[in-house]
Design a protein around this motif. Structure first.
Motif, mmCIF file in Angstrom:
data_model
loop_
_atom_site.group_PDB
_atom_site.id
_atom_site.type_symbol
_atom_site.label_atom_id
_atom_site.label_comp_id
_atom_site.label_asym_id
_atom_site.label_seq_id
_atom_site.Cartn_x
_atom_site.Cartn_y
_atom_site.Cartn_z
ATOM 1 N N TRP A 85 0.849 -1.180 0.000
ATOM 2 C CA TRP A 85 0.000 0.000 0.000
ATOM 3 C C TRP A 85 0.890 1.236 0.000
ATOM 4 O O TRP A 85 2.097 1.154 0.280
ATOM 5 C CB TRP A 85 -0.905 0.001 1.232
ATOM 6 N N ASN A 86 0.306 2.371 -0.303
ATOM 7 C CA ASN A 86 1.047 3.625 -0.325
ATOM 8 C C ASN A 86 1.006 4.255 1.063
ATOM 9 O O ASN A 86 -0.056 4.716 1.492
ATOM 10 C CB ASN A 86 0.451 4.579 -1.356
ATOM 11 N N PRO A 87 2.113 4.292 1.797
ATOM 12 C CA PRO A 87 2.095 4.880 3.148
ATOM 13 C C PRO A 87 1.687 6.347 3.142
ATOM 14 O O PRO A 87 1.187 6.850 4.153
ATOM 15 C CB PRO A 87 3.554 4.709 3.616
ATOM 16 N N ASP A 88 1.891 7.041 2.020
ATOM 17 C CA ASP A 88 1.501 8.444 1.933
ATOM 18 C C ASP A 88 0.020 8.618 1.633
ATOM 19 O O ASP A 88 -0.508 9.726 1.712
ATOM 20 C CB ASP A 88 2.331 9.157 0.854
ATOM 21 N N GLY A 89 -0.642 7.523 1.254
ATOM 22 C CA GLY A 89 -2.080 7.564 1.015
ATOM 23 C C GLY A 89 -2.488 8.303 -0.232
ATOM 24 O O GLY A 89 -3.659 8.661 -0.391
ATOM 25 N N ASP A 90 -1.576 8.557 -1.155
ATOM 26 C CA ASP A 90 -1.887 9.323 -2.354
ATOM 27 C C ASP A 90 -1.772 8.422 -3.569
ATOM 28 O O ASP A 90 -0.744 8.373 -4.244
ATOM 29 C CB ASP A 90 -0.929 10.513 -2.466
ATOM 30 N N GLY A 91 -2.819 7.668 -3.845
ATOM 31 C CA GLY A 91 -2.821 6.770 -4.992
ATOM 32 C C GLY A 91 -2.150 5.451 -4.674
ATOM 33 O O GLY A 91 -1.624 5.237 -3.577
ATOM 34 N N PRO A 92 -2.142 4.532 -5.640
ATOM 35 C CA PRO A 92 -1.565 3.212 -5.410
ATOM 36 C C PRO A 92 -0.043 3.259 -5.366
ATOM 37 O O PRO A 92 0.588 4.125 -5.974
ATOM 38 C CB PRO A 92 -2.047 2.403 -6.621
ATOM 39 N N ILE A 93 0.544 2.328 -4.634
ATOM 40 C CA ILE A 93 1.992 2.175 -4.633
ATOM 41 C C ILE A 93 2.394 1.416 -5.890
ATOM 42 O O ILE A 93 1.674 0.524 -6.342
ATOM 43 C CB ILE A 93 2.470 1.416 -3.366
ATOM 44 N N ARG A 94 3.514 1.794 -6.478
ATOM 45 C CA ARG A 94 4.007 1.112 -7.674
ATOM 46 C C ARG A 94 5.446 0.688 -7.436
ATOM 47 O O ARG A 94 6.298 1.512 -7.123
ATOM 48 C CB ARG A 94 3.939 2.030 -8.899
ATOM 49 N N HIS A 95 5.703 -0.606 -7.595
ATOM 50 C CA HIS A 95 7.056 -1.123 -7.456
ATOM 51 C C HIS A 95 7.533 -1.668 -8.797
ATOM 52 O O HIS A 95 6.810 -2.393 -9.482
ATOM 53 C CB HIS A 95 7.119 -2.241 -6.410
ATOM 54 N N SER A 96 8.748 -1.327 -9.151
ATOM 55 C CA SER A 96 9.410 -1.872 -10.334
ATOM 56 C C SER A 96 10.889 -1.883 -9.992
ATOM 57 O O SER A 96 11.611 -0.918 -10.224
ATOM 58 C CB SER A 96 9.128 -0.996 -11.558
#
Length: 266
Positions: A116-127
């Motif tokens: 999840w995004n800890p900042d709460g601003d949209g989805p987390i993206r990992h690459s």
């Protein structure tokens, strides 16, 4: 300083974590046909050669340890209760329950990937590329107090040694075509089968059947009878109970028929 000498200096003195890991946008070997065929049921691609091997160990709950040919050690749904020794290089987490994450991971763990995004601003993206493994994620929603929380869970996908390995995390809902397209092919699928705290067994088996992975590895079982899941998968899927916690997998050793593998401890 001449350009060539400057480049040599950078390569020699760049800190190890930065040299070995990088955020990348690269073609995924698991997504070759996924976006073109969003409603397809994917099949695993096998090669005649054995190829390099990956070891997968059941540590407990939803934590599997994945060890790559280059020695990278990954712990899934890491809470600090399982898979801590030897210390993993990479951990993934999902926040549905405290048994799937820890707010205090060992600071010596090089890469802590939240679902999840800890900042709460949209989805987390990992690459992320670390040595020989490429890691990406596909977000899903989780149940919150009285509602669904958007993008609170991630399906993590590990691409290594030609294999596509997926961990569903704490999945709470059926997947849409867009999810399947973003996931692509999975040779190994780690799936929770508790039957209620995550998604129902009907829902989980529907997802597992459509992904049609060569190896399906249950987790998060609690008291659910294995047969309650395996019978829903149907006769097309074999089942194997192993007396070990670890299996070794390569492209050349994937089973010829899709197989549900139950490791010791599950």
């Amino acid at each position: 300083m001449p350009v060539l000498r400057l480049l040599a200096f950078i390569l020699v003195f760049l800190p190890a974590p930065l040299a070995l890991a990088q955020t990348v946008e690269r073609p995924s070997t698991c997504l070759a046909v996924a976006n073109a065929l969003p409603r397809a049921t994917y099949v695993s691609l096998r090669t005649a050669a054995g190829g390099e091997s990956v070891t997968i160990t059941y540590a407990g709950h939803s934590t599997y340890i994945i060890e790559t040919p280059a020695g990278v050690r990954i712990a899934t749904d890491f809470s600090g209760l399982y898979g801590t020794e030897p210390r993993p290089d990479i951990v993934t987490m999902n926040k549905a329950h405290s048994s799937h994450y820890t707010p205090y991971p060992d600071p010596a763990i090089e890469h802590v990937l939240t679902g999840w995004n800890p900042d709460g601003d949209g989805p987390i993206r990992h690459s992320l590329l670390v040595e020989d493994v490429y890691i990406r994620n596909v977000t899903t929603d989780i149940r919150g107090p009285g509602t669904m929380e958007k993008d609170g869970n991630s399906i993590f996908i590990f691409e290594v040694a030609g294999l596509c390995i997926g961990h569903l995390g704490h999945l709470h809902h059926r997947l849409e075509d867009s999810h399947y397209a973003a996931i692509g092919r999975l040779d190994v699928l780690m799936v929770p089968i508790d039957g209620g705290l995550t998604l129902s067994l009907d829902g989980m088996s529907e997802i597992a059947r459509r992904l049609s992975s060569s190896i399906i590895m249950p987790m998060h079982r609690f008291s659910t009878p294995i047969e309650a899941f395996s019978t829903r998968m149907g006769e097309r899927f074999d089942i194997a109970f192993l007396d070990e916690r670890t299996i070794t997998v390569s492209m050349g050793t994937l089973p010829s028929r899709p197989t549900i593998i139950i490791l010791r401890g599950v």
